[in-house]
Design a protein around this motif. Structure first.
Motif, PDB file in Angstrom:
ATOM      1  N   GLY A 183      -3.508 -42.428  34.278  1.00  0.00           N
ATOM      2  CA  GLY A 183      -3.156 -42.671  32.887  1.00  0.00           C
ATOM      3  C   GLY A 183      -4.300 -43.324  32.119  1.00  0.00           C
ATOM      4  N   LEU A 184      -4.193 -43.287  30.802  1.00  0.00           N
ATOM      5  CA  LEU A 184      -5.210 -43.896  29.953  1.00  0.00           C
ATOM      6  C   LEU A 184      -5.183 -45.415  30.058  1.00  0.00           C
ATOM      7  N   TYR A 185      -6.354 -46.006  30.094  1.00  0.00           N
ATOM      8  CA  TYR A 185      -6.529 -47.463  29.998  1.00  0.00           C
ATOM      9  C   TYR A 185      -5.790 -48.243  31.082  1.00  0.00           C
ATOM     10  N   SER A 216      -4.711 -34.099  25.921  1.00  0.00           N
ATOM     11  CA  SER A 216      -3.999 -35.243  26.481  1.00  0.00           C
ATOM     12  C   SER A 216      -3.080 -34.797  27.614  1.00  0.00           C
ATOM     13  N   ARG A 259       5.372 -37.799  25.714  1.00  0.00           N
ATOM     14  CA  ARG A 259       4.168 -38.359  25.081  1.00  0.00           C
ATOM     15  C   ARG A 259       4.070 -39.861  25.335  1.00  0.00           C
ATOM     16  N   LEU A 260       5.174 -40.570  25.202  1.00  0.00           N
ATOM     17  CA  LEU A 260       5.158 -42.015  25.439  1.00  0.00           C
ATOM     18  C   LEU A 260       4.785 -42.321  26.883  1.00  0.00           C
ATOM     19  N   SER A 265       2.959 -40.526  28.845  1.00  0.00           N
ATOM     20  CA  SER A 265       1.534 -40.240  29.031  1.00  0.00           C
ATOM     21  C   SER A 265       0.661 -41.341  28.455  1.00  0.00           C
ATOM     22  N   GLN A 266       1.229 -42.125  27.526  1.00  0.00           N
ATOM     23  CA  GLN A 266       0.506 -43.252  26.929  1.00  0.00           C
ATOM     24  C   GLN A 266       0.829 -44.575  27.626  1.00  0.00           C
ATOM     25  N   GLU A 267       1.444 -44.466  28.806  1.00  0.00           N
ATOM     26  CA  GLU A 267       1.789 -45.638  29.623  1.00  0.00           C
ATOM     27  C   GLU A 267       2.838 -46.533  28.963  1.00  0.00           C
ATOM     28  N   SER A 309       9.883 -44.540  26.733  1.00  0.00           N
ATOM     29  CA  SER A 309      10.172 -43.154  27.119  1.00  0.00           C
ATOM     30  C   SER A 309      11.605 -43.019  27.622  1.00  0.00           C
TER      31      SER A 309
END
Length: 274
Positions: A15-17, A119, A147-148, A150-152, A157
């Motif tokens: 995941g991102l960040y 993404s 989407r949520l 995937s944004q951690e 979600s």
């Protein structure tokens, strides 16, 4: 770190960040993955081809430090004491104009994905397109949940997945109320979710009835679980929702076929009588 450090993991799972730690157990894996970028490739959905494809390494900005032979062997962990941004560009093997961009930041013994295109959500949303008609307005909630995640954002979600679950129950309630003369909405409204599902068992997908505790998991995720716990649970919760929707699609298609055959039989009998 339980994940094997591969190009698939870095591009499609990490995941991102959310940094992962490089340690003695995975340092060689990570170094091999980054040090030989020409071998960096993975299979994924191409959002422009709208098909599965293979993405292969094309170019790279930023490199890990290389020590001259006279320095002797240098432990990989000893070489990453400063920040090293590495940007990988990969190309779709169906069409070289379709790109996959993957920037990583190596800071000390941590690796962080600091961006990505497409993404993770874009790569996953095509899988739920078949549910668009069966979900109607809830399709937007399903895509928001993905989407949520995937944004951690774990608990957020779950909010959208629970809303989908509740709307499935409400849809079944409306059907029951219209078909059963003895249906009592007041009893239904006073019941807990587990009992509501039992009352509606003839109007709900069997998988939902058998796995009705899914609602408790969703509620617990929203109110009690940590973000990480929600993120860890999300793939299987999403799969459960999809199985429920798959059954609804199957039943709808089955009913459509039954109706078609019934009309055929009725019309044919009338024609043969004349």
């Amino acid at each position: 770190m339980c994940n094997e450090i591969t190009s698939d993991y870095l591009a499609l799972q990490l995941g991102l960040y959310q940094p992962f730690i490089i340690n003695e157990e995975n340092a060689d894996q990570f170094e091999a993955c980054i040090k030989t970028p020409k071998k960096f490739q993975f299979d994924s959905y191409c959002i422009e081809c709208k098909k599965e494809s293979t993405f292969k390494f094309h170019s790279q900005r930023g490199y890990l430090p290389v020590y001259p032979p006279e320095h002797g062997p240098v432990n990989f962990l000893d070489r990453i004491k400063v920040d090293y941004p590495i940007d990988l560009l990969l190309k779709c093997q169906r069409d070289g104009d379709h790109l996959f961009y993957l920037p990583l930041l190596i800071r000390g013994n941590k690796v962080t994905k600091i961006g990505q295109y497409p993404s993770l959500a874009d790569l996953q949303l095509h899988k739920i397109d078949k549910y668009r008609k069966i979900l109607n307005d809830d399709y937007r909630d399903f895509s928001k949940a993905i989407r949520l995640n995937s944004q951690e954002i774990g608990a957020g979600s779950f909010v959208y997945l629970r809303r989908i679950f509740e709307n499935l129950i409400e849809e079944a309630r409306q059907t029951a109320a219209s078909q059963e003369s003895q249906w009592d909405n007041s009893i239904f409204d006073r019941s807990k979710m587990d009992e509501k599902i039992k009352l509606l068992k003839n109007y709900l997908p069997e998988f939902l009835v058998q796995n009705r505790q899914l609602y408790a998991i969703l509620s617990k995720g929203i109110h009690e679980l940590t973000e990480k716990e929600c993120l860890d649970l999300f793939p299987n919760v999403q799969l459960a929702i999809e199985l429920i929707l798959d059954e609804k699609i199957h039943q709808k298609e089955k009913q459509k076929k039954i109706s078609s055959v019934q009309k055929f039989v009725s019309a044919t009998i009338e024609r043969l009588k004349s």
